[in-house]
Each structure stands twice: as structure tokens, then as C-alpha cells.
Design an enzyme around this catalytic site. Structure first.
Site, mmCIF file in Angstrom:
data_model
loop_
_atom_site.group_PDB
_atom_site.id
_atom_site.type_symbol
_atom_site.label_atom_id
_atom_site.label_comp_id
_atom_site.label_asym_id
_atom_site.label_seq_id
_atom_site.Cartn_x
_atom_site.Cartn_y
_atom_site.Cartn_z
ATOM 1 C CB CYS A 181 69.884 20.083 9.298
ATOM 2 S SG CYS A 181 70.839 19.051 10.386
ATOM 3 N NE ARG B 65 73.027 18.996 19.526
ATOM 4 C CZ ARG B 65 73.693 19.887 18.811
ATOM 5 N NH1 ARG B 65 74.853 20.340 19.253
ATOM 6 N NH2 ARG B 65 73.210 20.319 17.666
ATOM 7 C CD GLN C 52 71.506 23.682 16.994
ATOM 8 O OE1 GLN C 52 70.724 23.071 16.280
ATOM 9 N NE2 GLN C 52 72.804 23.467 16.957
ATOM 10 C CG ASP D 255 69.774 25.157 13.258
ATOM 11 O OD1 ASP D 255 70.889 25.508 12.849
ATOM 12 O OD2 ASP D 255 69.494 23.993 13.588
ATOM 13 C CG HIS E 139 69.318 24.231 7.827
ATOM 14 N ND1 HIS E 139 68.597 24.253 9.007
ATOM 15 C CD2 HIS E 139 70.444 23.529 8.083
ATOM 16 C CE1 HIS E 139 69.254 23.567 9.930
ATOM 17 N NE2 HIS E 139 70.379 23.119 9.399
ATOM 18 C CE LYS F 279 82.868 22.910 13.406
ATOM 19 N NZ LYS F 279 82.083 22.551 14.601
ATOM 20 C CG HIS G 24 74.023 22.547 7.875
ATOM 21 N ND1 HIS G 24 73.142 21.655 8.430
ATOM 22 C CD2 HIS G 24 74.450 21.977 6.720
ATOM 23 C CE1 HIS G 24 73.036 20.590 7.652
ATOM 24 N NE2 HIS G 24 73.829 20.764 6.610
#
Length: 673
Positions: free
Chosen positions: A357, A386, A404, A406, A408, A489, A535
Site C-alpha cells: 500500500c 513477512r 498479493q 493487491d 488500492h 475490513k 485496500h
């Protein structure tokens, strides 16, 4: 009236009973069947034993076995019987904690003389447990002062540590409260006896007697550090499962067998899809050619759908200066999940990114933005890192290097609700394209003590998400305190083919990072405004989604995702030329096909490709060459369809691929022309 109490039932009705009546008395007053079925009660929101005296005006419900609460009581009670059995078989054994968990229970032990459990010991323990159940021993609760409890558990170091923690801090300490041992802030502790020889520290409640138990199975032994601290003693944890009936237990054990058959780690090796070379490191996967092809197909289709949905593709590096994560807050709130920094450029700290992000925010901020550009939807297959503890790394579902999908979305406040609704609809539709269609939603709210932003911002964000989630016509459950540090979320929870729930997609509403990064756009009024950030990870991670699909389909992937869709088997060498023609015809139609020549018996080749879960095995022999036909062995069927014209097969398989179908569902392929 004096000498009476009135309680309210879940349906709103009231019952009047003599003063001093218990929850068991209430169950008997309602009906003999309920009295026989009752395990415990909920009184004003607190789970209690049936022997609990009811206060006037209380709201009471009776807990029965075939409920989540009832199963938890059964399992916790069975855990106590496990501890009783172990201490009977191993005099001097120390027992630590034994909570109910999802679908079962466990208990942690420290055996005398460093003894270790074996698989054969589980059978002995289970036999002793059944003896205890057969004696129908009552569970009897007592309250003890702290000093009396310390004396009672003089030979039990782990129980004494729990009790001492209550006395010194007023808190139960790690593990104790979760195990139902003591209440936070307690000045006394409760114990349960179910024989003169055994007593356990426990908050309860328990079933009335051990005779109410019996549908259980001990499963395995594992190691577990006391209080989860690898510097403390390692105990032996015995896992088991317990249910309300023999049928429920049998069904659960069948699900476990099916889950083992579907284990993606096993399938990954059997189908040659991926591996975890120890030379690379824990939680870091490599995808082999067939697995890499499956992954590319998954990703390519997702890219196509995102492009059609108005998303723009971006890319970002794998590392960054620490400043970026200091601004975002990740170093304040997420540092434990990040790999340690690298020092370069005269002491400048760089981090492997745990999130994409902040990078997408930098792209937004690369130039001045206008309201006319909003909403902006950035999408990336971004690999992040991670530092998961070695004890939780698990196949592809919990890795240290993860990709991910991902997105945004940056939008104006007035666009927020509409974008959330269209995003969630997009997510659910795309998951259905991969064959997943049994969903419910989970709303995760502000984490206490671990969040940024005002209560008003969190309330607005949470209310907006709840309204959008409720419009999806799906069950919605609350995950209190489960949000990210920057916002609440919605999680899409999907049930797979054997009924297990997996968290997949997440949609997070974020007012905080746009503030922390001073993001702005120029509005229609020519003034500067703060965008709202959404997100969204659709797969969650590519690796985990790959594993979930593999287990959902037990490795028999839909034809469009299968690395090899068609294999052609000539019966003899003199059929090779026609077999190559069949494979070439399939390839010309966009199918992935190959020939397995007649170098070994036909039956062995058919069995091998069935084990590899190839959707279509086509056999060609003497009659097929002049007729232009094939024999079709469709995955999931026992008997082949002979003499099917090649063009019929190719058209049907191509249609199945286009429809993201499964050969097990049948179709026109089996029609003989």
C-alpha cells in the site's frame, strides 16, 4: 411473590420457579426431553453449570449438546477426563492447561522422569478415559481462596504458576484465561472434582457428570512450549476431538480423512507442482513447471478481469527505505511481522516490504491529482515478505514470501460507498469464476489499543462497511477488534468442498494512511481534498489461494486450470502418427495436449494419467484411425466412451475450458456420433 423467582427465556416468555431453583430445575420445568438433553446454561450471558442457582429476573437459556456452546462444554469436560486418565496412568504427571478448541480439545503434560507418549499410549489413555466415563462421576465445583488453592496444587508447578499470577497481578497470565482456568482479577479460584483422586483448576462450566461424555477420539501428540515461550519447558500436548453423538464424531473423522487426502502439501509433491527446498529457507516456495503454469493461468485470468473492471496495473520494488514504513505506521504496529532491516548507504536502513500500500500511495502522490481522475484503481501482483515464526509456517497457506493480488482504490468521500459495493461485487463474481460459491462475510472492527484515528472516523468507516456488506445478501458475522491498525475490513469467508471455512478476500476502508501521507486531490471547487483509500486483496495471497483451490478440488483442477488438459494414448506403435494428429488438432483449438507413446501397457498409462488427474485421456486404436474417432476417458468416470468423433471431443473440451467447467460434470463429449 416471596419464595419465588421469575426468569425470562430466549423466546421472551417467563417462568416462575421456587426460590433456590437451579438451571437443571428450569430445564425439568420446561420439559423432560430438555432436562435429559441439558448440559449447561447461559444466565445473563454467562455460561454456568446446571447446578447454578438462578437469580430473580435473569435471562436464561439451556445449553444442549448439538450447539456450539454445548460442544465447547463437552470438549472442555472431555479434556478434564483426559488429564484424569493421564495422571492415573502416570502417577506424578504434571498437567498444565486443557481448553476446548475448534472441533476438539487438547491438554498439555509434563510426564515424570522425562517420559514420552507413544501412539500406543493414546490407546491406553483412551481406554482409561472410557472407564472414567463409565463410572458416571459427577463434576463438582468448589471455590477456594488463593492460599488454599496453592496448597491443593502443591505438586503441580504449572497450576501453581497460574494461581500465583492471579495473586500477584490480578491477571491469569497467558494461556490460563484462554483455557478457562481462572477469571481475570479473581481473588478466589474455582476447582472441579470428578473423583476423590482428581481435581482441576477451572472456571467451568462442565457437563453434570462424566457419563454425558463418550463420543471422543484421541488423535495425536505434539510439542508445545509452556506459555508459548521457547525458553520455557516443552510440554507434550495430546489432541483429541469430541462430539455430541457417534454420528457426529464419525462424520468429523471422515472429514479429517478427506482433508488429509486433499492436503495441498501432499498434492503438490504428488503432482509435481511446488516444493520448499531447505537450501532456500523456511516458508519460501518454488513453483515447478506444472505449478508455475497453473499459477500463471490463475493470474492471467485475474489480470483480464481487472483490466475489464477499470483497474490500472502498477509495479513496485521489493525493498524500501525505512522512512516509508515509519510514515505508514507499519514500523509502529507491524514490526514483529517484518524481516529485520538491511543497512546500506552509510547506515540507511532498508526493509523488505510486508505491504504494497505505501508504494501505491507514492504513485498517487507522484503528481497533482484531479477529482476527474477519481476513482483511481491501482492493481499489482506484488510479492511481499513477512517473518512468520517457524511454528506457524504451513505449506503454501502460511509462507514468508507471498504474492498479493493487491488493489488500492483512491476515491472521493461521496464515491466511497459505491466503490465498496462494486469492489465487493467484483470480488465475489471473480471467486465464483474459480469455482467457489459458498460464502459468508465477516466484519472486523477497531482493534483495542492498536489503532490510529479518531473514534468518529472508525465509526463512519465501520458503519459504511456494514451497510455495504448487508446489501450483498450473505450472512454477516462480527469479528470484534479484528481490524487493521488503520481501518475496519470485510473478509470474504468461503466454504470449500468439505465444508471448511477459509478467509480469502479482504476489503479495508482506510481514512488514516491518506492523512499520514498528506494525500490530496483538487476538487471541482478548486480546493484541495483528502481522498479515501480502499485496500483490497482478492485472492488474499496467490500462494494461499493456490493451496485452497488445490484442496477444494482435491487436485482435480477445472480443465481450464489443468496443466495438461488432454493426453493421447496410442494402443500400439503403429497408431502413433494418428495420435500425434489428434494432439495437434487439440493444440490448434488452444488446448494443452500431448502424446504418451505405446512404450508400456495401455492400462498402466491410463492409470498413471488418472493419478495425475488429467481431465481427458484419449485412446486411439485400430478402429479410430480410419474413422477419425477417439475413445474418451473423462476424469471422474469409470467407463470410456468409444468411437467419439474427434471434432466433437475438441469442441466440447474447448467449450468446457471457456466455461471454466469440470469434466466430472459431463457434457457433450460423451455423445457418440
Amino acid at each position: 411473590m416471596a419464595g419465588e423467582v421469575t426468569v425470562r427465556l430466549p423466546d421472551g416468555s417467563a417462568r416462575t420457579l421456587p426460590a433456590g431453583s437451579t438451571a437443571a430445575d428450569l430445564a425439568s420445568a420446561i420439559g423432560r426431553r430438555l432436562a435429559a438433553d441439558a448440559l449447561a446454561a447461559e444466565v445473563d450471558g454467562e455460561l454456568v453449570d446446571l447446578r447454578r442457582v438462578l437469580p430473580d429476573g435473569a435471562t436464561v437459556s439451556i445449553v444442549t449438546p448439538a450447539s456450539d456452546q454445548g460442544r465447547a462444554v463437552l470438549r472442555h469436560s472431555t479434556a478434564h477426563v483426559l488429564a484424569q486418565a493421564v495422571t492415573a496412568l502416570w502417577p506424578g504427571a504434571e498437567y498444565a492447561i486443557g481448553p476446548a478448541i475448534t472441533d476438539g480439545f487438547y491438554y498439555d503434560f509434563d510426564l515424570p522422569g522425562g517420559a514420552r507418549f507413544t501412539d500406543a499410549d493414546l490407546e491406553r489413555i483412551e481406554a482409561e478415559m472410557r472407564r472414567i466415563v463409565g463410572e458416571d462421576q459427577p463434576f463438582v465445583r468448589e471455590e477456594l481462596a488463593i492460599h488454599d488453592a496453592l496448597s491443593m496444587f502443591a505438586g503441580q508447578a504449572y497450576k501453581r504458576e497460574i494461581i500465583a499470577g492471579v495473586a500477584q497481578q490480578g491477571e491469569p497470565g497467558f494461556g490460563a484465561e484462554a483455557a478457562g482456568d481462572v477469571a481475570p482479577g479473581a481473588t478466589t479460584v474455582s476447582i472441579y472434582r470428578n473423583s476423590d483422586a482428581f481435581v482441576d483448576l477451572c472456571l467451568g462450566p462442565h457437563v453434570p457428570s462424566t457419563g454425558r461424555l463418550g463420543h471422543f477420539k484421541l488423535q495425536r501428540v505434539a510439542g508445545a512450549y509452556w506459555r508459548g515461550d521457547d525458553k520455557r519447558p516443552q510440554l507434550q500436548r495430546v489432541y483429541g476431538t469430541a462430539w455430541e453423538s457417534a454420528k457426529a464424531l464419525e462424520e468429523h473423522l471422515h472429514r479429517l480423512e478427506e482433508a488429509e487426502r486433499r492436503d495441498h502439501r501432499r498434492l503438490g509433491a504428488d503432482l509435481d507442482l511446488f516444493s520448499f527446498p531447505p537450501e532456500i529457507g523456511s516458508g519460501l516456495a518454488v513453483f515447478h513447471p506444472k505449478g508455475g503454469l497453473m499459477r500463471r493461468l490463475m493470474e492471467d485470468y485475474s489480470r483480464q478481469r481487472h483490466e475489464a473492471g477499470g483497474y490500472e496495473f502498477v509495479y513496485s520494488p521489493h525493498i524500501t527505505k525505512s522512512d516509508l514504513f515509519e510514515t505508514s505506521g507499519h514500523l509502529d504496529w507491524f514490526a514483529d511481522g517484518m524481516f529485520p532491516p538491511m543497512e546500506l548507504d552509510e547506515g540507511q536502513r532498508y526493509y523488505l516490504k510486508p505491504m504494497n500500500c505505501p508504494f501505491h500511495i507514492m504513485i498517487f502522490k507522484s503528481r497533482q491529482r484531479s477529482y476527474r481522475e477519481l476513482p483511481l484503481r491501482f492493481f499489482e501482483f506484488g510479492t511481499v515478505y513477512r517473518y512468520e515464526k517457524s511454528g506457524v509456517v504451513h505449506g503454501l497457506t502460511r509462507v514468508r514470501g507471498l504474492t498479493q493480488d493487491d488493489a488500492h482504490i483512491f476515491c472521493a468521500r461521496e464515491q466511497m460507498a459505491g466503490e465498496l459495493e462494486s469492489t465487493l461485487t467484483f470480488v465475489l463474481d471473480l471467486l465464483r469464476d474459480y469455482g467457489l460459491d459458498d460464502f459468508y462475510l465477516e466484519l472486523s472492527t477497531k482493534p483495542p489499543g492498536k489503532a490510529v484515528g479518531t473514534d468518529e472516523e472508525w465509526e463512519e468507516a465501520t458503519t459504511t462497511l456494514r451497510t455495504v456488506a448487508e446489501s450483498m445478501d450473505l450472512d454477516l458475522v462480527l469479528d470484534e477488534g479484528g481490524g487493521a491498525f488503520y481501518g475496519p475490513k470485510i473478509s470474504v469467508q468461503v466454504r470449500d468442498a468439505i465444508g471448511r471455512s477459509w478467509q480469502l478476500s479482504t476489503v479495508q476502508l482506510d481514512f488514516q494512511l491518506p492523512q499520514r501521507f498528506a494525500m490530496e486531490y483538487v476538487g471541482a471547487d478548486n480546493a484541495r481534498h483528502r481522498p479515501i483509500m480502499i485496500h483490497r486483496a482478492l485472492f488474499g495471497t496467490v500462494e494461499r489461494f493456490f493451496a485452497i483451490l488445490l484442496e477444494h478440488y482435491a487436485g482435480a483442477m477445472p480443465t481450464w486450470l489443468s496443466p495438461l488438459q488432454v493426453v493421447v494414448l496410442p494402443v500400439r506403435d503403429d497408431h502413433d502418427a494418428y495420435a500425434r494428429h489428434v494432439a495437434a488438432t487439440c493444440a490448434a483449438a488452444g488446448l494443452r495436449a500431448e502424446v504418451d507413446p505405446a512404450s508400456e501397457p495401455l492400462g498402466a498409462r491410463i492409470r498413471r494419467h488418472r493419478m495425475q488427474k488429467v481431465p481427458y485421456v484419449l485412446v486411439v486404436g485400430d478402429d479410430d484411425v480410419p474413422a477419425g474417432t477417439v475413445g474418451v476417458n473423462r476424469r471422474g468416470t469409470k467407463d470410456p466412451d468409444k468411437g467419439v468423433f474427434l471434432d466433437v471431443v475438441v469442441a466440447a473440451v474447448a467449450a468446457e475450458v471457456a466455461a471454466h467447467g469440470l469434466p466430472e460434470r459431463g457434457g457433450d463429449v460423451a455423445v457418440v456420433r
